[in-house]
Design an enzyme around this catalytic site. Structure first.
Site, PDB file in Angstrom:
ATOM      1  N   THR A   1       0.822  -1.213   0.000  1.00  0.00           N
ATOM      2  CA  THR A   1       0.000   0.000   0.000  1.00  0.00           C
ATOM      3  C   THR A   1       0.859   1.267   0.000  1.00  0.00           C
ATOM      4  OG1 THR A   1      -1.528   1.263   1.385  1.00  0.00           O
ATOM      5  CG2 THR A   1      -0.115  -0.260   2.532  1.00  0.00           C
ATOM      6  N   ASP A   2       0.273   2.354  -0.492  1.00  0.00           N
ATOM      7  CA  ASP A   2       0.970   3.651  -0.441  1.00  0.00           C
ATOM      8  C   ASP A   2       1.069   4.187   0.992  1.00  0.00           C
ATOM      9  OD1 ASP A   2      -1.707   4.346  -0.083  1.00  0.00           O
ATOM     10  OD2 ASP A   2      -1.758   5.866  -1.675  1.00  0.00           O
ATOM     11  N   GLU A   3       0.274   3.612   1.906  1.00  0.00           N
ATOM     12  CA  GLU A   3       0.260   4.145   3.288  1.00  0.00           C
ATOM     13  C   GLU A   3       1.594   3.951   4.006  1.00  0.00           C
ATOM     14  OE1 GLU A   3      -3.180   3.419   5.662  1.00  0.00           O
ATOM     15  OE2 GLU A   3      -4.547   3.602   3.961  1.00  0.00           O
TER      16      GLU A   3
ATOM     17  N   TYR B   1      -1.946  -0.450  10.950  1.00  0.00           N
ATOM     18  CA  TYR B   1      -2.070  -1.110   9.636  1.00  0.00           C
ATOM     19  C   TYR B   1      -0.854  -0.806   8.767  1.00  0.00           C
ATOM     20  CZ  TYR B   1      -3.349  -1.570   4.703  1.00  0.00           C
ATOM     21  OH  TYR B   1      -3.332  -1.866   3.364  1.00  0.00           O
TER      22      TYR B   1
ATOM     23  N   LYS C   1       2.159  -3.281   7.323  1.00  0.00           N
ATOM     24  CA  LYS C   1       2.438  -3.470   5.896  1.00  0.00           C
ATOM     25  C   LYS C   1       3.892  -3.074   5.585  1.00  0.00           C
ATOM     26  CE  LYS C   1       0.048  -4.577   2.922  1.00  0.00           C
ATOM     27  NZ  LYS C   1      -0.319  -5.921   2.368  1.00  0.00           N
TER      28      LYS C   1
ATOM     29  N   GLY D   1      -4.844   9.843  14.422  1.00  0.00           N
ATOM     30  CA  GLY D   1      -3.651   9.841  13.566  1.00  0.00           C
ATOM     31  C   GLY D   1      -3.964   9.892  12.072  1.00  0.00           C
TER      32      GLY D   1
HETATM   33  P1  NAD Z   1      -9.714  -7.288   2.025  1.00  0.00           P
HETATM   34  O1  NAD Z   1      -9.745  -6.980   3.480  1.00  0.00           O
HETATM   35  O2  NAD Z   1     -10.914  -7.014   1.187  1.00  0.00           O
HETATM   36  O3  NAD Z   1      -9.374  -8.839   1.809  1.00  0.00           O
HETATM   37  C1  NAD Z   1      -8.368  -9.495   2.536  1.00  0.00           C
HETATM   38  C2  NAD Z   1      -8.473 -10.986   2.258  1.00  0.00           C
HETATM   39  O4  NAD Z   1      -7.425 -11.646   2.996  1.00  0.00           O
HETATM   40  C3  NAD Z   1      -9.795 -11.597   2.727  1.00  0.00           C
HETATM   41  O5  NAD Z   1     -10.297 -12.494   1.753  1.00  0.00           O
HETATM   42  C4  NAD Z   1      -9.416 -12.352   3.991  1.00  0.00           C
HETATM   43  O6  NAD Z   1     -10.232 -13.479   4.260  1.00  0.00           O
HETATM   44  C5  NAD Z   1      -7.974 -12.758   3.676  1.00  0.00           C
HETATM   45  N1  NAD Z   1      -7.201 -12.978   4.906  1.00  0.00           N
HETATM   46  C6  NAD Z   1      -7.084 -12.148   5.964  1.00  0.00           C
HETATM   47  N2  NAD Z   1      -6.315 -12.714   6.917  1.00  0.00           N
HETATM   48  C7  NAD Z   1      -5.900 -13.913   6.416  1.00  0.00           C
HETATM   49  C8  NAD Z   1      -5.070 -14.950   6.909  1.00  0.00           C
HETATM   50  N3  NAD Z   1      -4.507 -14.873   8.140  1.00  0.00           N
HETATM   51  N4  NAD Z   1      -4.854 -16.025   6.133  1.00  0.00           N
HETATM   52  C9  NAD Z   1      -5.412 -16.134   4.900  1.00  0.00           C
HETATM   53  N5  NAD Z   1      -6.224 -15.197   4.396  1.00  0.00           N
HETATM   54  C10 NAD Z   1      -6.465 -14.090   5.134  1.00  0.00           C
HETATM   55  O7  NAD Z   1      -8.431  -6.552   1.464  1.00  0.00           O
HETATM   56  P2  NAD Z   1      -8.215  -5.760   0.085  1.00  0.00           P
HETATM   57  O8  NAD Z   1      -8.717  -4.397   0.241  1.00  0.00           O
HETATM   58  O9  NAD Z   1      -8.663  -6.605  -1.031  1.00  0.00           O
HETATM   59  O10 NAD Z   1      -6.613  -5.676   0.074  1.00  0.00           O
HETATM   60  C11 NAD Z   1      -5.834  -6.739  -0.453  1.00  0.00           C
HETATM   61  C12 NAD Z   1      -4.363  -6.373  -0.348  1.00  0.00           C
HETATM   62  O11 NAD Z   1      -4.105  -5.186  -1.079  1.00  0.00           O
HETATM   63  C13 NAD Z   1      -3.889  -6.115   1.073  1.00  0.00           C
HETATM   64  O12 NAD Z   1      -2.605  -6.648   1.211  1.00  0.00           O
HETATM   65  C14 NAD Z   1      -3.863  -4.597   1.183  1.00  0.00           C
HETATM   66  O13 NAD Z   1      -2.890  -4.179   2.106  1.00  0.00           O
HETATM   67  C15 NAD Z   1      -3.483  -4.222  -0.235  1.00  0.00           C
HETATM   68  N6  NAD Z   1      -3.966  -2.889  -0.693  1.00  0.00           N
HETATM   69  C16 NAD Z   1      -5.285  -2.561  -0.568  1.00  0.00           C
HETATM   70  C17 NAD Z   1      -5.724  -1.334  -1.066  1.00  0.00           C
HETATM   71  C18 NAD Z   1      -7.163  -0.923  -0.980  1.00  0.00           C
HETATM   72  O14 NAD Z   1      -7.492   0.221  -1.325  1.00  0.00           O
HETATM   73  N7  NAD Z   1      -8.088  -1.790  -0.583  1.00  0.00           N
HETATM   74  C19 NAD Z   1      -4.802  -0.455  -1.656  1.00  0.00           C
HETATM   75  C20 NAD Z   1      -3.464  -0.822  -1.733  1.00  0.00           C
HETATM   76  C21 NAD Z   1      -3.055  -2.054  -1.267  1.00  0.00           C
HETATM   77  O1  DAU Z   2      -4.163   4.012   0.381  1.00  0.00           O
HETATM   78  C1  DAU Z   2      -4.381   2.631   0.283  1.00  0.00           C
HETATM   79  C2  DAU Z   2      -5.236   2.169   1.440  1.00  0.00           C
HETATM   80  O2  DAU Z   2      -6.560   2.638   1.194  1.00  0.00           O
HETATM   81  C3  DAU Z   2      -5.236   0.655   1.632  1.00  0.00           C
HETATM   82  O3  DAU Z   2      -3.940   0.224   1.956  1.00  0.00           O
HETATM   83  C4  DAU Z   2      -6.216   0.244   2.732  1.00  0.00           C
HETATM   84  O4  DAU Z   2      -6.263  -1.179   2.835  1.00  0.00           O
HETATM   85  C5  DAU Z   2      -7.582   0.787   2.384  1.00  0.00           C
HETATM   86  O5  DAU Z   2      -8.482   0.487   3.427  1.00  0.00           O
HETATM   87  C6  DAU Z   2      -7.520   2.299   2.145  1.00  0.00           C
HETATM   88  O6  DAU Z   2      -7.258   2.999   3.390  1.00  0.00           O
HETATM   89  P1  DAU Z   2      -8.008   4.360   3.804  1.00  0.00           P
HETATM   90  O7  DAU Z   2      -7.957   4.495   5.265  1.00  0.00           O
HETATM   91  O8  DAU Z   2      -7.556   5.494   2.962  1.00  0.00           O
HETATM   92  O9  DAU Z   2      -9.510   3.962   3.286  1.00  0.00           O
HETATM   93  P2  DAU Z   2     -10.934   4.194   3.957  1.00  0.00           P
HETATM   94  O10 DAU Z   2     -11.958   3.854   2.933  1.00  0.00           O
HETATM   95  O11 DAU Z   2     -11.049   3.549   5.297  1.00  0.00           O
HETATM   96  O12 DAU Z   2     -10.972   5.763   4.180  1.00  0.00           O
HETATM   97  C7  DAU Z   2     -10.848   6.675   3.084  1.00  0.00           C
HETATM   98  C8  DAU Z   2     -10.892   8.079   3.646  1.00  0.00           C
HETATM   99  O13 DAU Z   2     -12.215   8.311   4.154  1.00  0.00           O
HETATM  100  C9  DAU Z   2      -9.960   8.305   4.825  1.00  0.00           C
HETATM  101  O14 DAU Z   2      -9.471   9.640   4.777  1.00  0.00           O
HETATM  102  C10 DAU Z   2     -10.852   8.123   6.040  1.00  0.00           C
HETATM  103  C11 DAU Z   2     -12.203   8.630   5.550  1.00  0.00           C
HETATM  104  N1  DAU Z   2     -13.378   7.973   6.139  1.00  0.00           N
HETATM  105  C12 DAU Z   2     -13.442   6.621   6.165  1.00  0.00           C
HETATM  106  C13 DAU Z   2     -14.532   5.984   6.712  1.00  0.00           C
HETATM  107  C14 DAU Z   2     -14.588   4.462   6.768  1.00  0.00           C
HETATM  108  C15 DAU Z   2     -14.425   8.749   6.616  1.00  0.00           C
HETATM  109  O15 DAU Z   2     -14.391   9.996   6.565  1.00  0.00           O
HETATM  110  N2  DAU Z   2     -15.512   8.111   7.155  1.00  0.00           N
HETATM  111  C16 DAU Z   2     -15.605   6.767   7.235  1.00  0.00           C
HETATM  112  O16 DAU Z   2     -16.618   6.239   7.756  1.00  0.00           O
END
Ligand code: NAD
Ligand code: DAU
Length: 351
Positions: free
Chosen positions: A132-134, A157, A161, A290
């Site tokens: 992730t970019d985070e 988180y 990562k 944070g």
């Molecule tokens: P998600 O939470 O939707 O899915 C995670 C999956 O991992 C689920 O199917 C869950 O059952 C499985 N899992 C969790 N713990 C496990 C374990 N101990 N063993 C086996 N399986 C397990 O996540 P996502 O949003 O699809 O993200 C997928 C990946 O991409 C992550 O590594 C996340 O850090 C990365 N990522 C996500 C985003 C985003 O915006 N969602 C952006 C950048 C990177």
């Molecule tokens: O940048 C990549 C990341 O993006 C991934 O690595 C993470 O897995 C993914 O969850 C996501 O993280 P964010 O924290 O940016 O996503 P989220 O959808 O939780 O929140 C997006 C923005 O919205 C953030 O600034 C927090 C805000 N937010 C989120 C929720 C859930 C709100 O204002 N209200 C809310 O209820």
């Protein structure tokens, strides 16, 4: 079969799109989806492809070394695309240990299994870690994250990562494991679990419930359609250079409040509501602890070296996403039952 690839976390949001892309685009690859099926894992994400002959599901926890070893022994993969993770920042604030276990211990468990299984036979092997970019921390009003930006994770988180990224690179340098990494910005699209901003807001607007915006809604995220991320993963898995990291982003920055206002306008149209109806649901709530101000990715390296670029404009992607949620009510109803209700109450109270 030409190749066997283990995809971890293939029942989750991004993982399910990666599995679908690989299973359909590469009928000569065997795709083994390894997933524990946590609250975020959902096999309903894959019902359209789960009968295909080159798809296999293995229920396993990536922190369970014996279970992971037996999956590797059984399938003898050529590649691993590692997405399994605890992925929600708010949950990492209330329960960091799950993140340490899955994101750090789970990643090391997979690295160990790959090293043991592959031994010195590394020709054609690849361990691809999806991150992730985070990990880069938070930007002010200016600038972008590049692949050389110093790590500065600021939530449990992102710290977990970042740690997993370091361990993957350490395995490359110390043991010569063939790896690639990518760090992507915020994804959106179908199958996104409704704890995250966009699907949570779609679900709440649909049900006339308040839309909780943290702080003043001024935080900025760079949004990318999930299929464009899956396409980038395909490109990097096949053409990325051993040991390299690639940033993936949408070049598409939005403050949360502007994004939600756009979503409200789209939802008003789709639900045939009077213009301005959904915006009235916006409710400013206590800020995330944070809360990182701004993320923005510079994906020049991936675009120039490997020729990837995002394919969808945000308005078009958001429109498609809303359509998907409105025509998949059963999927949404199933995931907001049970654990979700307790999570929602704990996170948002009566908001
Ligand atoms: P998600 O939470 O939707 O899915 C995670 C999956 O991992 C689920 O199917 C869950 O059952 C499985 N899992 C969790 N713990 C496990 C374990 N101990 N063993 C086996 N399986 C397990 O996540 P996502 O949003 O699809 O993200 C997928 C990946 O991409 C992550 O590594 C996340 O850090 C990365 N990522 C996500 C985003 C985003 O915006 N969602 C952006 C950048 C990177
Ligand atoms: O940048 C990549 C990341 O993006 C991934 O690595 C993470 O897995 C993914 O969850 C996501 O993280 P964010 O924290 O940016 O996503 P989220 O959808 O939780 O929140 C997006 C923005 O919205 C953030 O600034 C927090 C805000 N937010 C989120 C929720 C859930 C709100 O204002 N209200 C809310 O209820």
């Amino acid at each position: 079969m030409e190749k066997t690839i283990i995809v971890t976390g293939g029942a989750g949001f991004i993982g399910s799109h990666v599995v679908r892309l690989f299973v359909t685009k590469y009928p000569n690859y065997k795709i083994v989806n390894v997933d524990k099926l946590t609250y975020a894992g959902n096999l309903e994400n894959l019902t359209d492809i789960d009968k295909l002959p080159n798809y296999i599901f293995e229920k396993a926890d990536i922190t369970d070394a014996a279970a992971i070893k037996s999956v590797f022994d059984k399938h003898r993969p050529d590649g691993v695309i590692h997405l399994a993770a605890e992925s929600h920042v708010d949950r990492s604030i209330s329960n960091p240990m799950e993140f340490i276990m899955t994101n750090i211990v789970g990643t090391v468990t997979l690295l160990n299994a790959a090293r043991t299984n592959w031994g010195n036979d590394l020709e054609g092997k690849r361990f691809y870690h999806v991150s992730t970019d985070e990990v880069y921390g938070s930007l002010g009003a200016e600038g972008f994250f590049t692949e050389t930006t110093a790590y500065d994770p600021r939530s449990p988180y992102s710290a977990s990562k970042a740690s997993s990224d370091h361990l993957v690179r350490a395995c490359h340098h110390t043991f010569g494991l063939p790896v690639t990494l990518s760090n992507c910005s915020n994804n959106y699209g179908p199958n996104h679990f409704p704890e995250k901003l966009i699907p949570l807001s779609i679900n709440n607007i649909k049900n006339n419930k308040p839309i909780p915006i943290y702080g003043k809604g001024e935080n900025v995220r760079d949004w990318l359609y999930v299929l464009d991320h899956a396409r980038a993963i395909d490109t990097i898995f096949h053409n990325g250079k051993n040991g390299e990291t690639y940033n993936i982003g949408g070049n598409n920055e939005w403050t949360n409040i502007d994004l939600i206002r756009l979503l409200c306008r789209i939802m008003d149209k789709k639900l045939h509501r009077e213009s301005g109806t959904s915006e009235k649901l916006i409710t400013f709530v206590k800020d995330r602890a944070g809360h990182d101000l701004r993320y923005a990715i510079d994906s020049t390296k991936l675009q120039h070296e490997l020729g990837w670029k995002p394919s969808l404009q945000f308005e078009e992607g958001l429109d498609k996403t809303v359509d998907w949620y409105l025509s998949n009510e059963k999927w949404l109803d199933n995931v907001v039952n049970g654990e979700y209700q307790q999570y929602y109450q704990k996170q948002y109270g009566n908001n």
